[in-house]
Design a protein around this motif. Sequence first.
Motif, PDB file in Angstrom:
ATOM      1  N   VAL A  49       0.857  -1.189   0.000  1.00 43.64           N
ATOM      2  CA  VAL A  49       0.000   0.000   0.000  1.00 43.64           C
ATOM      3  C   VAL A  49       0.889   1.233   0.000  1.00 43.64           C
ATOM      4  O   VAL A  49       1.751   1.381   0.872  1.00 43.64           O
ATOM      5  CB  VAL A  49      -0.922   0.024   1.234  1.00 43.64           C
ATOM      6  CG1 VAL A  49      -1.785   1.287   1.224  1.00 43.64           C
ATOM      7  CG2 VAL A  49      -1.783  -1.234   1.285  1.00 43.64           C
ATOM      8  N   ASN A  50       0.658   2.113  -0.963  1.00 42.04           N
ATOM      9  CA  ASN A  50       1.425   3.351  -1.034  1.00 42.04           C
ATOM     10  C   ASN A  50       0.482   4.517  -1.222  1.00 42.04           C
ATOM     11  O   ASN A  50      -0.362   4.508  -2.119  1.00 42.04           O
ATOM     12  CB  ASN A  50       2.430   3.308  -2.190  1.00 42.04           C
ATOM     13  CG  ASN A  50       3.206   4.608  -2.333  1.00 42.04           C
ATOM     14  OD1 ASN A  50       2.787   5.503  -3.054  1.00 42.04           O
ATOM     15  ND2 ASN A  50       4.328   4.717  -1.640  1.00 42.04           N
ATOM     16  N   VAL A  51       0.625   5.514  -0.358  1.00 38.83           N
ATOM     17  CA  VAL A  51      -0.186   6.725  -0.450  1.00 38.83           C
ATOM     18  C   VAL A  51       0.748   7.889  -0.711  1.00 38.83           C
ATOM     19  O   VAL A  51       1.693   8.121   0.053  1.00 38.83           O
ATOM     20  CB  VAL A  51      -0.980   6.974   0.848  1.00 38.83           C
ATOM     21  CG1 VAL A  51      -1.805   8.258   0.737  1.00 38.83           C
ATOM     22  CG2 VAL A  51      -1.869   5.783   1.165  1.00 38.83           C
ATOM     23  N   SER A  52       0.495   8.600  -1.792  1.00 43.38           N
ATOM     24  CA  SER A  52       1.324   9.755  -2.110  1.00 43.38           C
ATOM     25  C   SER A  52       1.066  10.853  -1.088  1.00 43.38           C
ATOM     26  O   SER A  52       0.095  10.792  -0.323  1.00 43.38           O
ATOM     27  CB  SER A  52       0.981  10.272  -3.511  1.00 43.38           C
ATOM     28  OG  SER A  52      -0.336  10.787  -3.536  1.00 43.38           O
ATOM     29  N   PRO A  53       1.920  11.869  -1.025  1.00 43.84           N
ATOM     30  CA  PRO A  53       1.720  12.937  -0.041  1.00 43.84           C
ATOM     31  C   PRO A  53       0.293  13.474  -0.061  1.00 43.84           C
ATOM     32  O   PRO A  53      -0.274  13.776  -1.105  1.00 43.84           O
ATOM     33  CB  PRO A  53       2.733  13.997  -0.478  1.00 43.84           C
ATOM     34  CG  PRO A  53       3.840  13.201  -1.092  1.00 43.84           C
ATOM     35  CD  PRO A  53       3.145  12.073  -1.804  1.00 43.84           C
ATOM     36  N   LEU A  54      -0.268  13.556   1.113  1.00 46.47           N
ATOM     37  CA  LEU A  54      -1.666  13.927   1.292  1.00 46.47           C
ATOM     38  C   LEU A  54      -1.748  15.291   1.945  1.00 46.47           C
ATOM     39  O   LEU A  54      -1.328  15.466   3.083  1.00 46.47           O
ATOM     40  CB  LEU A  54      -2.355  12.871   2.163  1.00 46.47           C
ATOM     41  CG  LEU A  54      -3.764  13.137   2.650  1.00 46.47           C
ATOM     42  CD1 LEU A  54      -4.708  13.199   1.457  1.00 46.47           C
ATOM     43  CD2 LEU A  54      -4.202  12.026   3.595  1.00 46.47           C
ATOM     44  N   GLN A  55      -2.274  16.260   1.226  1.00 48.36           N
ATOM     45  CA  GLN A  55      -2.373  17.617   1.740  1.00 48.36           C
ATOM     46  C   GLN A  55      -3.694  17.803   2.474  1.00 48.36           C
ATOM     47  O   GLN A  55      -4.763  17.508   1.959  1.00 48.36           O
ATOM     48  CB  GLN A  55      -2.285  18.622   0.585  1.00 48.36           C
ATOM     49  CG  GLN A  55      -0.960  18.589  -0.164  1.00 48.36           C
ATOM     50  CD  GLN A  55       0.212  19.073   0.682  1.00 48.36           C
ATOM     51  OE1 GLN A  55       0.017  19.747   1.672  1.00 48.36           O
ATOM     52  NE2 GLN A  55       1.430  18.729   0.267  1.00 48.36           N
ATOM     53  N   GLN A  56      -3.619  18.266   3.704  1.00 50.10           N
ATOM     54  CA  GLN A  56      -4.818  18.642   4.450  1.00 50.10           C
ATOM     55  C   GLN A  56      -4.387  19.510   5.610  1.00 50.10           C
ATOM     56  O   GLN A  56      -3.204  19.624   5.917  1.00 50.10           O
ATOM     57  CB  GLN A  56      -5.578  17.416   4.948  1.00 50.10           C
ATOM     58  CG  GLN A  56      -4.878  16.647   6.055  1.00 50.10           C
ATOM     59  CD  GLN A  56      -5.821  15.635   6.683  1.00 50.10           C
ATOM     60  OE1 GLN A  56      -6.591  14.997   5.990  1.00 50.10           O
ATOM     61  NE2 GLN A  56      -5.772  15.494   7.992  1.00 50.10           N
ATOM     62  N   ALA A  57      -5.356  20.149   6.234  1.00 51.00           N
ATOM     63  CA  ALA A  57      -5.047  21.015   7.362  1.00 51.00           C
ATOM     64  C   ALA A  57      -4.411  20.212   8.487  1.00 51.00           C
ATOM     65  O   ALA A  57      -4.633  19.014   8.619  1.00 51.00           O
ATOM     66  CB  ALA A  57      -6.326  21.696   7.850  1.00 51.00           C
ATOM     67  N   ALA A  58      -3.605  20.880   9.282  1.00 54.98           N
ATOM     68  CA  ALA A  58      -2.966  20.207  10.400  1.00 54.98           C
ATOM     69  C   ALA A  58      -4.016  19.619  11.329  1.00 54.98           C
ATOM     70  O   ALA A  58      -5.084  20.176  11.539  1.00 54.98           O
ATOM     71  CB  ALA A  58      -2.077  21.193  11.153  1.00 54.98           C
ATOM     72  N   GLY A  59      -3.718  18.465  11.867  1.00 55.08           N
ATOM     73  CA  GLY A  59      -4.663  17.798  12.749  1.00 55.08           C
ATOM     74  C   GLY A  59      -4.254  16.357  12.959  1.00 55.08           C
ATOM     75  O   GLY A  59      -3.098  15.993  12.777  1.00 55.08           O
ATOM     76  N   ASP A  60      -5.209  15.531  13.363  1.00 49.93           N
ATOM     77  CA  ASP A  60      -4.925  14.124  13.594  1.00 49.93           C
ATOM     78  C   ASP A  60      -4.480  13.444  12.307  1.00 49.93           C
ATOM     79  O   ASP A  60      -4.948  13.781  11.207  1.00 49.93           O
ATOM     80  CB  ASP A  60      -6.170  13.418  14.132  1.00 49.93           C
ATOM     81  CG  ASP A  60      -6.544  13.895  15.523  1.00 49.93           C
ATOM     82  OD1 ASP A  60      -5.685  14.514  16.182  1.00 49.93           O
ATOM     83  OD2 ASP A  60      -7.694  13.663  15.931  1.00 49.93           O
ATOM     84  N   ARG A  61      -3.602  12.466  12.456  1.00 47.10           N
ATOM     85  CA  ARG A  61      -3.127  11.729  11.287  1.00 47.10           C
ATOM     86  C   ARG A  61      -4.271  10.932  10.670  1.00 47.10           C
ATOM     87  O   ARG A  61      -5.039  10.276  11.383  1.00 47.10           O
ATOM     88  CB  ARG A  61      -1.990  10.806  11.694  1.00 47.10           C
ATOM     89  CG  ARG A  61      -0.719  11.536  12.100  1.00 47.10           C
ATOM     90  CD  ARG A  61       0.201  10.663  12.919  1.00 47.10           C
ATOM     91  NE  ARG A  61       0.546   9.430  12.226  1.00 47.10           N
ATOM     92  CZ  ARG A  61       1.184   8.418  12.810  1.00 47.10           C
ATOM     93  NH1 ARG A  61       1.526   8.500  14.085  1.00 47.10           N
ATOM     94  NH2 ARG A  61       1.470   7.326  12.119  1.00 47.10           N
ATOM     95  N   PRO A  62      -4.425  10.963   9.352  1.00 50.29           N
ATOM     96  CA  PRO A  62      -5.492  10.214   8.699  1.00 50.29           C
ATOM     97  C   PRO A  62      -5.336   8.715   8.924  1.00 50.29           C
ATOM     98  O   PRO A  62      -4.214   8.190   9.028  1.00 50.29           O
ATOM     99  CB  PRO A  62      -5.321  10.574   7.220  1.00 50.29           C
ATOM    100  CG  PRO A  62      -4.586  11.875   7.229  1.00 50.29           C
ATOM    101  CD  PRO A  62      -3.674  11.810   8.404  1.00 50.29           C
ATOM    102  N   LEU A  63      -6.461   8.005   8.994  1.00 51.13           N
ATOM    103  CA  LEU A  63      -6.474   6.567   9.213  1.00 51.13           C
ATOM    104  C   LEU A  63      -6.456   5.835   7.878  1.00 51.13           C
ATOM    105  O   LEU A  63      -7.039   6.290   6.898  1.00 51.13           O
ATOM    106  CB  LEU A  63      -7.715   6.165  10.003  1.00 51.13           C
ATOM    107  CG  LEU A  63      -7.961   6.935  11.305  1.00 51.13           C
ATOM    108  CD1 LEU A  63      -9.234   6.440  11.973  1.00 51.13           C
ATOM    109  CD2 LEU A  63      -6.772   6.818  12.240  1.00 51.13           C
ATOM    110  N   VAL A  64      -5.800   4.674   7.864  1.00 48.08           N
ATOM    111  CA  VAL A  64      -5.716   3.851   6.662  1.00 48.08           C
ATOM    112  C   VAL A  64      -6.501   2.557   6.916  1.00 48.08           C
ATOM    113  O   VAL A  64      -6.222   1.832   7.879  1.00 48.08           O
ATOM    114  CB  VAL A  64      -4.259   3.513   6.298  1.00 48.08           C
ATOM    115  CG1 VAL A  64      -4.202   2.732   4.989  1.00 48.08           C
ATOM    116  CG2 VAL A  64      -3.425   4.791   6.203  1.00 48.08           C
ATOM    117  N   PHE A  65      -7.493   2.281   6.062  1.00 47.54           N
ATOM    118  CA  PHE A  65      -8.347   1.111   6.221  1.00 47.54           C
ATOM    119  C   PHE A  65      -8.189   0.156   5.045  1.00 47.54           C
ATOM    120  O   PHE A  65      -7.968   0.582   3.907  1.00 47.54           O
ATOM    121  CB  PHE A  65      -9.820   1.522   6.308  1.00 47.54           C
ATOM    122  CG  PHE A  65     -10.185   2.252   7.577  1.00 47.54           C
ATOM    123  CD1 PHE A  65     -10.526   1.548   8.721  1.00 47.54           C
ATOM    124  CD2 PHE A  65     -10.196   3.632   7.615  1.00 47.54           C
ATOM    125  CE1 PHE A  65     -10.857   2.218   9.894  1.00 47.54           C
ATOM    126  CE2 PHE A  65     -10.528   4.310   8.777  1.00 47.54           C
ATOM    127  CZ  PHE A  65     -10.861   3.595   9.914  1.00 47.54           C
TER     128      PHE A  65
END
Length: 279
Positions: free
Chosen positions: A177-193
Amino acid sequence: MKKPALFLFCIVSIIATAVIYVASRTASSSLAAALPQSANPSNGAPTGPVLVELFTSEGCSDCPSADTLLAQLDKDQSVAGASVIVLEHHVDYWNGDGWPDPFSSTIATDRQRRYAFGRSGDQIYTPEMIVDGGDGFVGSNARLAQRAIAAAAKMPKASVKLDWTGAESNLSRQLRVNVSPLQQAAGDRPLVFLAITENHLHSDVKRGENAGRALDHSGVVRHFAQIGKAGNPTKDGFVFDSPFTVKFGADWKRPDLHAVVFIQDPKSMRVLGAAALAY
């Protein structure tokens, strides 16, 4: 439609369902008939991944039409600009009403409750459809589904890449599983399902509200789990890159399986990227 608690909500839900049914009975019978001609995607047009989750049960008489709609969305891919990825979650709170759904799980119910707790308390029902983590709606309403999918397809998404990295061994296989850089506002780390889904499943229902009906399903969730969190943000954004061992049930038909991986904001529940890979 059903909610396991709060009688008042049940009454309101029944009335709402009746209104929606009268307004959209033609739409919910066939996706092809329901969607406007302009919804057909142009050849070669780029598409954005859109995750469509349906919470359903073989014990619910309102659910087969929603199951059919989900299968059509998956097969036809008829919403312009969208690459639809489906998850059919079978909840377990109908199992005491005459028919234990063979595909149901507490995990499915818990996921639906997670959506509800973040928005409206404990009010859950079937069939409920949720597109890219947005607000839920009656899962047999094709017009609402088309509009939600079209809107979600326009949102920027992280690139999610999946690769099987070896042959099956002892009912398991490695998935990269590879996720390219994910831009979003600072906050909790996104979850991977990760979800493993199976198509072409069938049941001959013997009891309950659907007694005597033959039901077919696509995108049934056979396994569902959080496999990690996107890494701490670099200057380019959150990232995730990891191998993962996928275990299969002995009775799962390999040609009908897909691995679905998606990234989700833990607070807003918005889906930030998704991908599916056939076995």
